[in-house]
Design an enzyme around this catalytic site. Sequence first.
Site, PDB file in Angstrom:
ATOM      1  N   ALA A 554     -80.761 -83.829 -88.381  1.00 16.60           N
ATOM      2  CA  ALA A 554     -81.263 -82.779 -89.267  1.00 16.60           C
ATOM      3  C   ALA A 554     -82.553 -82.178 -88.707  1.00 16.60           C
ATOM      4  O   ALA A 554     -82.716 -80.950 -88.663  1.00 16.60           O
ATOM      5  CB  ALA A 554     -81.499 -83.345 -90.663  1.00 16.60           C
ATOM      6  N   TYR A 555     -83.457 -83.026 -88.275  1.00 21.19           N
ATOM      7  CA  TYR A 555     -84.732 -82.543 -87.737  1.00 21.19           C
ATOM      8  C   TYR A 555     -84.517 -81.743 -86.455  1.00 21.19           C
ATOM      9  O   TYR A 555     -85.049 -80.636 -86.303  1.00 21.19           O
ATOM     10  CB  TYR A 555     -85.651 -83.735 -87.469  1.00 21.19           C
ATOM     11  CG  TYR A 555     -86.981 -83.339 -86.860  1.00 21.19           C
ATOM     12  CD1 TYR A 555     -87.987 -82.781 -87.637  1.00 21.19           C
ATOM     13  CD2 TYR A 555     -87.221 -83.529 -85.495  1.00 21.19           C
ATOM     14  CE1 TYR A 555     -89.207 -82.419 -87.078  1.00 21.19           C
ATOM     15  CE2 TYR A 555     -88.429 -83.164 -84.931  1.00 21.19           C
ATOM     16  CZ  TYR A 555     -89.426 -82.606 -85.721  1.00 21.19           C
ATOM     17  OH  TYR A 555     -90.619 -82.245 -85.161  1.00 21.19           O
ATOM     18  N   SER A 556     -83.728 -82.302 -85.535  1.00 17.54           N
ATOM     19  CA  SER A 556     -83.502 -81.619 -84.252  1.00 17.54           C
ATOM     20  C   SER A 556     -82.836 -80.265 -84.457  1.00 17.54           C
ATOM     21  O   SER A 556     -83.211 -79.268 -83.826  1.00 17.54           O
ATOM     22  CB  SER A 556     -82.646 -82.493 -83.337  1.00 17.54           C
ATOM     23  OG  SER A 556     -83.280 -83.717 -83.060  1.00 17.54           O
TER      24      SER A 556
END
Length: 658
Positions: A554-556
């Site tokens: 999700a962050y990437s």
Amino acid sequence: MNSLWNDTEAAKYNGELGLRVYTSQLLGRDHTLVLHGGGNTSVKLRERTVTGDEDDVLYVKGSGWDLETIRKPGFAPVRLAYLVKLSKLESLTDPQMMNELATQVMRAGSPAPSVETILHAILPYKYVDHTHADAVLAITNTEHGEKYVREIYGRDVVVIPYVMPGFDLARVCARTFAVEAHAGTIGMVLMNHGVFSFGSSAKQSYERMIDLVSRAERFLSTRNAWEVKRGPEGDAPAVDHLELAKLRREISACAGAPMIMATHTQPKFLAFARDAKVPGLSQQGPATPDHVIRTKRIPMLGRDVSAYADAYRAYFERNAQRAAEPKTMLDPAPRMVLDRDLGFCAAGRSAKDTGIVHDLYSHTVDVILRATALGGYRALPEKDIFDVEYWDLEQAKLRKAGQPALFSGEVVLVTGAASGIGKACVQAFLARGAAVVGLDINPDIKAAGADRPDFLGLTCDITSAEAVSDALGAGVRAYGGLDMLVVNAGIFPGGRRIDALTDAEWRRVQHINVDANLALMRQCYPLLKLAPNGGRVVVIGSKNVPAPGPGAAAYSASKAALTQLARVAALEWGAERIRVNVVHPNAVFDTALWTTEVLASRAAQYGMTVEDYKKNNVLKVPVNSADVAEMAAEMCGPLFAKTTGAQVPVDGGNDRVI
């Protein structure tokens, strides 16, 4: 007025110079007496030199010091006998005078003595205090000012007609004192300039100042000119912050450099700006000529910057032709604006300068209204104001002035500004002279810069378009516009593999890291278009964009989407002179994400010590928030003036990225 003298407090100050410091600070605390470096104090002492000789020394407030915060090093010790000799010369130019004063300073590293040093020297009193008291100016700046002064004080004071500060004023005072002063003289009133008090002790001189100003206040009160009634101001209309940014851009273009512009819609300013008599009242000149260095002679009425500049050029031409030596025109941009809808706008090359302009004119409005109630405000003729604005000494300061800080007059918005990289960005931009608007969901951001005029901390949830709009409006009212944007706020969720990643968690990360920042950039775009030197955007990305890791889908993905958004913005906004670049940090361990426990756990996973883990990069160097912030700030500066759409790693070198 009330005396602030306190015996217990005074006892903490040693010696006669110490008490000179104490009462100077008492005067400085009352802003109806002095503002921002105004006023002057001195004491005459007899001291023994290292050779055993005794000298009479005048300790006088030095240039650059403020009475409110002055300490002993702020007083320049000057040989008194030589000053008295200088006062007997027939003529002395101001540059010659300042040179002579410099040769007589008795302590290396002392500040330059005040331009009024000779005046203080020739006054036959141990302690001398000088203020620009509002109440006294409200009386002297009227048609019958001298008559009123003599009515109030009788023979207690010597009255001096207006003479420009410097050698000539000292000579006039010396001649007048020789004729008019007597044993009961306790002070002196300089018409359109200020008031002096004298005494054999610091307390006596200070309390005489309080008494003299109190008498002026009582006189105004008896003439119904103290608590003046203001006209109905009405409500401040809602002004689109783009209108303010446009005005700031025009003023900046006229000044030839970016300017900070603060808008004040308090009832006091709205009532004054809407007064039918304001054209006649405001266009006469300042309450005292000293203000002109900061404020220019008159405010701009309305928003026609071009017309104001034309009028200023005409004012310069009218007065420069009678000067003894050539004058270099200052920029013609207004420093003050009076507008029916905006109230009062103050402009300057920094937030500090802008605050000074506001304070000076706030007191000027009081002086004008009281003088008007007393019979009519009357400022000095423009030629006298011009002489101070284009004084040899001020022109010399301009010639010697160094380059302003890199981002002087510019405004940056930093999101996620309460901690980590965002907090470091705030410091990096402040250090380069920018005014900073810091947004954070953490309410502690409000107190982060409470003691400085160039930082505005606002609690703001960037996922709320309304909250962002309100924050932008507050920032524009405080500083005038927006030049730079650091897109930093975001979240880094706990590690979670794709097969365990819920839709809710995915959407939450995308909403904050991508959607909110898209909306932020969209709202900032119209303001960035109006930046005098072109807008700049720095997006704080992540090493995970070129080199993602497991457990951070999700962050990437959110940072990759944000980076792609920045690249498209660089393409779309380039025609508007807006640069958009990305910084990709990695392993920045001095942020809230990296607790001692998390660091120890990660290091153990790699079989490393914590220190080795912090340097687990190609260059074997630690990377901290300040390193990222310095790159972000430099990307907004001239080194990257021809760069947009770039992605720069700040990670010590990552083998997977390389």
